[in-house]
Design a protein around this motif. Structure first.
Motif, PDB file in Angstrom:
ATOM      1  N   ALA A 113       0.995  -1.215   0.024  1.00 57.07           N
ATOM      2  CA  ALA A 113      -0.008  -0.027  -0.218  1.00 57.07           C
ATOM      3  C   ALA A 113       0.823   1.239   0.045  1.00 57.07           C
ATOM      4  O   ALA A 113       0.640   2.266  -0.627  1.00 57.07           O
ATOM      5  CB  ALA A 113      -0.993   0.039   1.247  1.00 57.07           C
ATOM      6  N   GLY A 114       1.983   1.079   0.690  1.00 56.14           N
ATOM      7  CA  GLY A 114       3.012   2.083   0.729  1.00 56.14           C
ATOM      8  C   GLY A 114       3.376   2.600  -0.568  1.00 56.14           C
ATOM      9  O   GLY A 114       3.708   3.820  -1.049  1.00 56.14           O
ATOM     10  N   LEU A 115       3.708   1.581  -1.400  1.00 56.43           N
ATOM     11  CA  LEU A 115       4.382   1.573  -2.689  1.00 56.43           C
ATOM     12  C   LEU A 115       3.388   2.410  -3.655  1.00 56.43           C
ATOM     13  O   LEU A 115       3.706   3.354  -4.360  1.00 56.43           O
ATOM     14  CB  LEU A 115       4.724   0.191  -3.276  1.00 56.43           C
ATOM     15  N   VAL A 116       2.056   2.172  -3.649  1.00 49.93           N
ATOM     16  CA  VAL A 116       1.090   2.638  -4.319  1.00 49.93           C
ATOM     17  C   VAL A 116       0.857   4.031  -3.834  1.00 49.93           C
ATOM     18  O   VAL A 116       1.230   5.203  -4.825  1.00 49.93           O
ATOM     19  CB  VAL A 116      -0.223   1.905  -4.186  1.00 49.93           C
ATOM     20  N   LEU A 117       1.245   4.529  -2.483  1.00 46.58           N
ATOM     21  CA  LEU A 117       0.810   5.647  -2.172  1.00 46.58           C
ATOM     22  C   LEU A 117       2.214   6.704  -2.300  1.00 46.58           C
ATOM     23  O   LEU A 117       2.024   7.871  -3.003  1.00 46.58           O
ATOM     24  CB  LEU A 117       0.708   5.847  -0.650  1.00 46.58           C
ATOM     25  N   SER A 118       3.425   6.093  -2.530  1.00 46.78           N
ATOM     26  CA  SER A 118       4.665   6.701  -2.739  1.00 46.78           C
ATOM     27  C   SER A 118       4.527   7.298  -4.473  1.00 46.78           C
ATOM     28  O   SER A 118       5.070   8.133  -4.625  1.00 46.78           O
ATOM     29  CB  SER A 118       5.743   5.953  -2.334  1.00 46.78           C
ATOM     30  N   GLY A 128       5.803  15.459  -6.770  1.00 43.36           N
ATOM     31  CA  GLY A 128       7.389  15.389  -7.280  1.00 43.36           C
ATOM     32  C   GLY A 128       7.817  16.366  -8.312  1.00 43.36           C
ATOM     33  O   GLY A 128       9.046  16.262  -8.776  1.00 43.36           O
ATOM     34  N   ASP A 129       7.076  17.468  -8.465  1.00 44.75           N
ATOM     35  CA  ASP A 129       7.669  18.574  -9.428  1.00 44.75           C
ATOM     36  C   ASP A 129       8.618  19.475  -8.559  1.00 44.75           C
ATOM     37  O   ASP A 129       9.080  20.385  -9.017  1.00 44.75           O
ATOM     38  CB  ASP A 129       6.566  19.344 -10.269  1.00 44.75           C
ATOM     39  N   SER A 130       8.445  19.385  -7.240  1.00 43.02           N
ATOM     40  CA  SER A 130       9.092  20.142  -6.309  1.00 43.02           C
ATOM     41  C   SER A 130      10.374  19.312  -5.545  1.00 43.02           C
ATOM     42  O   SER A 130      10.271  18.031  -5.497  1.00 43.02           O
ATOM     43  CB  SER A 130       8.405  20.964  -5.029  1.00 43.02           C
ATOM     44  N   ARG A 131      11.259  19.694  -5.340  1.00 41.79           N
ATOM     45  CA  ARG A 131      12.345  19.079  -4.576  1.00 41.79           C
ATOM     46  C   ARG A 131      11.989  18.433  -3.146  1.00 41.79           C
ATOM     47  O   ARG A 131      12.304  17.164  -2.948  1.00 41.79           O
ATOM     48  CB  ARG A 131      13.626  19.706  -4.510  1.00 41.79           C
ATOM     49  N   ALA A 132      11.067  19.262  -2.393  1.00 46.10           N
ATOM     50  CA  ALA A 132      10.685  18.611  -1.278  1.00 46.10           C
ATOM     51  C   ALA A 132       9.967  17.407  -1.473  1.00 46.10           C
ATOM     52  O   ALA A 132      10.041  16.210  -0.712  1.00 46.10           O
ATOM     53  CB  ALA A 132      10.089  19.742  -0.363  1.00 46.10           C
ATOM     54  N   LEU A 180       9.602   7.311   1.222  1.00 49.32           N
ATOM     55  CA  LEU A 180       8.598   6.525   1.428  1.00 49.32           C
ATOM     56  C   LEU A 180       8.773   5.333   0.519  1.00 49.32           C
ATOM     57  O   LEU A 180       8.395   4.291   0.925  1.00 49.32           O
ATOM     58  CB  LEU A 180       7.134   7.206   1.221  1.00 49.32           C
ATOM     59  N   TRP A 181       8.899   5.590  -0.885  1.00 50.25           N
ATOM     60  CA  TRP A 181       8.979   4.703  -1.656  1.00 50.25           C
ATOM     61  C   TRP A 181      10.257   3.672  -1.297  1.00 50.25           C
ATOM     62  O   TRP A 181      10.007   2.298  -1.132  1.00 50.25           O
ATOM     63  CB  TRP A 181       9.367   5.058  -3.067  1.00 50.25           C
ATOM     64  N   GLY A 182      11.348   4.131  -0.817  1.00 52.61           N
ATOM     65  CA  GLY A 182      12.419   3.207  -0.599  1.00 52.61           C
ATOM     66  C   GLY A 182      12.105   2.417   0.800  1.00 52.61           C
ATOM     67  O   GLY A 182      12.218   1.148   0.705  1.00 52.61           O
ATOM     68  N   LEU A 183      11.422   3.040   1.630  1.00 50.70           N
ATOM     69  CA  LEU A 183      10.768   2.293   2.854  1.00 50.70           C
ATOM     70  C   LEU A 183      10.103   1.225   2.732  1.00 50.70           C
ATOM     71  O   LEU A 183      10.191   0.238   3.234  1.00 50.70           O
ATOM     72  CB  LEU A 183      10.181   3.502   4.099  1.00 50.70           C
ATOM     73  N   CYS A 184       8.995   1.488   1.869  1.00 51.99           N
ATOM     74  CA  CYS A 184       8.076   0.391   1.749  1.00 51.99           C
ATOM     75  C   CYS A 184       8.594  -0.515   0.690  1.00 51.99           C
ATOM     76  O   CYS A 184       8.123  -1.887   0.850  1.00 51.99           O
ATOM     77  CB  CYS A 184       6.717   1.152   0.860  1.00 51.99           C
ATOM     78  N   PHE A 185       9.499  -0.217  -0.116  1.00 52.46           N
ATOM     79  CA  PHE A 185      10.065  -1.560  -0.848  1.00 52.46           C
ATOM     80  C   PHE A 185      10.898  -2.263   0.069  1.00 52.46           C
ATOM     81  O   PHE A 185      11.154  -3.422  -0.298  1.00 52.46           O
ATOM     82  CB  PHE A 185      10.843  -0.787  -1.956  1.00 52.46           C
TER      83      PHE A 185
END
Length: 354
Positions: free
Chosen positions: A239-244, A252-256, A264-269
């Motif tokens: 679910a976290g992968l989908v959300l990330s 994602g168009d901003s650096r923050a 979050l993507w890395g954490l969930c993967f």
């Protein structure tokens, strides 16, 4: 060359690592596992060395194809080797350590390679990998005792497992879906950040390192939660992968926004990566090496297909479309796991599948 064409380096590596491993693991079932691991490491040493000196793209592709075979076979034999090196009561802990190593490498390797490339150039980066592989080769030769093969099975029995083991079949299908989605998007995260956030090479290196740290953290967390909450851990991670991925599209168009999304993507993967290997182990404990070869086939073939399809989307639609592809496939993996859990509960009078 186009970004999509460059992605073939991932595709061919995944094809050989995936399609070849069940056959190679079975055909080498009488080979001492220490000897086999040493040969695999030697292939990686030479392959990275040749890649660093390659005069043309076709040579790189051919070398990656051969290296994929070695990488795939390691995935099949590495965990079971670790379990045999310790006393029986410590086997599960040894397996978890190696699974953690595989998982951390999966999330840290690309960011670290990107960082080294930004400092030195891609040829020097492959020379460094070759040197590291050589060190591990020497360590294996000196420290690993003789390990005659003891649970590998013939090829025909390997491919019979999914037909007779429903639980393993569901795990493999789940792996195919989330790996297609994850690597379809992740292979092209750099051009996405360049297009949408005007990211510089330095920032891309930084955010990929954040992703790697997140992955290591997710793997650490999953090391505690998978023992008693394996299915729940996988569901939360998926679910976290989908959300990330949705966050990457939205902010994602901003650096923050890119930093938050990739962390979050890395954490969930990291969570999902450890869970899927543990799920395979629990689905087929008596034929784990054979089951892991099928897992490797499903995983790496899905990497190849994901990178290939992602390249088509990037070259012919847009770089954002490949992220939507990732959302769809990781979401499908989540839904499959939820459905399988409900079916299992109904079949067992309300029990929950581990």
């Amino acid at each position: 060359m186009s970004v999509g064409l460059a992605g073939l380096m991932v595709t061919l590596y995944g094809v050989s690592a995936g399609l070849g491993v069940p056959f190679l693991a079975a055909w080498t079932r009488r080979v001492n596992r220490r000897v086999l691991l040493s040969v695999l490491l030697a292939v990686l040493v030479l392959g990275n060395l040749i890649t660093a000196a390659s005069p043309s793209y076709p040579v790189v592709l051919t070398t990656r194809l051969v290296m994929g075979f070695a990488s795939g076979v390691f995935w099949a034999i590495g965990v079971s080797m670790a379990m045999r090196l310790v006393a029986g009561r410590q086997a599960s802990r040894a397996a978890a350590i190696v699974m953690s190593g595989i998982s951390i490498a999966a999330v840290v390797g690309i960011p670290l390679g990107t960082y080294l490339e930004s400092l030195t150039g891609w040829r020097t980066t492959f020379l460094i990998w070759s040197g590291l592989s050589a060190l591990v080769f020497l360590a294996v030769a000196v420290t690993i005792p003789s390990l005659p093969s003891d649970n590998a099975v013939p090829v025909r029995e390997v491919f019979r497992l999914p037909r007779t083991n429903v639980r393993l079949r569901l795990v493999l299908l789940t792996v195919v879906l989330f790996v297609l989605g994850h690597f379809g998007a992740y292979t092209f995260v750099r051009p996405f950040l360049e297009d949408h956030a005007s990211a510089t090479p330095g920032f891309i290196t930084f955010v990929l390192m954040i992703y790697g740290v997140g992955g290591a953290a997710g793997n650490f967390v999953a090391g505690f939660t998978t023992t008693n909450r394996l299915r729940g851990s996988f569901l939360v991670g998926c679910a976290g992968l989908v959300l990330s991925l949705l966050l990457l599209l939205a902010i994602g168009d901003s650096r923050a926004g890119a930093i938050v999304s990739l962390a979050l993507w890395g954490l969930c993967f990291g969570v999902v990566q450890l869970c899927q290997v543990t799920m395979t182990q629990r689905a087929a404990p008596e034929t784990f090496e054979a089951a892991m070869s099928l897992n490797t086939m499903a995983y790496n073939t899905s990497i190849a297909i994901g990178a290939l399809v992602g390249g088509v989307f990037v070259d012919h639609v847009s770089v954002a479309s490949v992220v939507w592809f990732g959302v769809a496939l990781t979401g499908a993996s989540l839904l499959l796991t939820l459905s399988a859990g409900r079916n299992s509960a109904g079949a067992t009078g309300g029990g929950v599948a581990p």
